[in-house]
Design a protein around this motif. Structure first.
Motif, PDB file in Angstrom:
ATOM      1  N   LEU A 117       7.774  24.859  36.021  1.00 13.03           N
ATOM      2  CA  LEU A 117       7.502  24.503  37.410  1.00 13.03           C
ATOM      3  C   LEU A 117       7.311  25.772  38.228  1.00 13.03           C
TER       4      LEU A 117
ATOM      5  N   GLU B  70       0.714  17.948  34.243  1.00 11.26           N
ATOM      6  CA  GLU B  70       0.318  19.236  34.814  1.00 11.26           C
ATOM      7  C   GLU B  70      -0.401  19.011  36.142  1.00 11.26           C
TER       8      GLU B  70
ATOM      9  N   VAL C 102       4.091  21.255  38.736  1.00  9.67           N
ATOM     10  CA  VAL C 102       4.099  21.380  37.274  1.00  9.67           C
ATOM     11  C   VAL C 102       2.921  22.268  36.867  1.00  9.67           C
TER      12      VAL C 102
ATOM     13  N   ILE D 254       8.499  22.538  29.932  1.00 12.53           N
ATOM     14  CA  ILE D 254       7.839  22.393  31.231  1.00 12.53           C
ATOM     15  C   ILE D 254       8.099  23.645  32.061  1.00 12.53           C
TER      16      ILE D 254
END
Length: 233
Positions: free
Chosen positions: A171, A191, A156, A169
């Motif tokens: 990734l 995170e 993350v 989000i």
């Protein structure tokens, strides 16, 4: 003996009275919550029918797209700096991303179950305004509050909020690939956390476009067409 029984009866009545009060308060809170949800949905429906609001939403979307590009570019630069620092200080431990993302082209699992793509990648003609817009990902229609999953092992890199994208989000995967999950009502990761393919990282939310999840794939600074990567249903 009678006095003791009377005291116990009084205590029981007081207890039952408090329980009834708590139950009434809980029912009131639930009714208020249902009313709030109904009001939000009615407001969203009213907003969706307004042409002026469509135009405003498109402008917000364009601005958000630029901001997302800036965030991705910053993440790339930060990763380069981190790798340079690793060479100088090899003992520093960093989150490890396993797997080979590039080999997953055409086999990638979907970020949601039972979703339908309603806005495709690339140039799109808006059905109301008839203007051409660019979509750097796909919008997948799902029931509200659906689980949203990581499509591959990753880390993350960023959690933040953008107008028209809502909670979002990013990734980071191996080989310079990144995936973006937007329009989330809840975020279930932090995170810096390492996640596995199929792990639930958030839940879908309601938006101007309805209940959707916006999903993007990036290779370095290039947007990829998610439909070429996702497995066929």
């Amino acid at each position: 003996m009678q006095t003791k029984l009377k005291e116990q009866k009084n205590e029981l009545e007081i207890f039952l009275s408090k329980q009834r009060e708590l139950l009434a308060e809980k029912e009131k809170e639930e009714l208020n919550l249902l009313a709030s949800i109904k009001e939000k949905r009615e407001l969203l429906e009213k907003i969706r029918k307004s042409k002026q609001n469509f135009q405003a939403q498109l402008e917000r979307r364009k601005k958000a797209v630029k901001e997302l590009e800036t965030v991705i570019a910053k993440l790339i630069e930060e990763e380069k700096l981190r790798k340079m620092k690793e060479k100088r200080e090899p003992k520093i431990e960093v989150p490890k991303v396993e797997g080979n993302f590039a080999k997953l082209r055409g086999k990638l699992p979907w970020p949601v179950d039972n979703g339908t793509i309603v806005n495709r990648f690339g140039e799109q003609v808006h059905p109301i305004l008839k203007t051409v817009t660019l979509n750097y990902g796909v919008d997948i229609a799902v029931p509200e509050n659906s689980p949203v999953k990581a499509v591959a092992d990753g880390v993350v890199s960023k959690i933040f909020w953008l107008p028209s994208f809502e909670n979002l989000i990013i990734l980071t995967h191996d080989g310079g690939f990144r995936t973006v999950y937007a329009n989330l009502s809840d975020i279930l990761v932090n995170e810096g956390e390492t996640v596995k393919a199929g792990q639930v990282i958030g839940r879908s939310g309601d938006s101007f476009e309805g209940s959707i999840v916006h999903f993007e794939i990036w290779y370095e600074r290039q947007q990829q067409n998610p439909e070429l990567w996702l497995s066929k249903k």
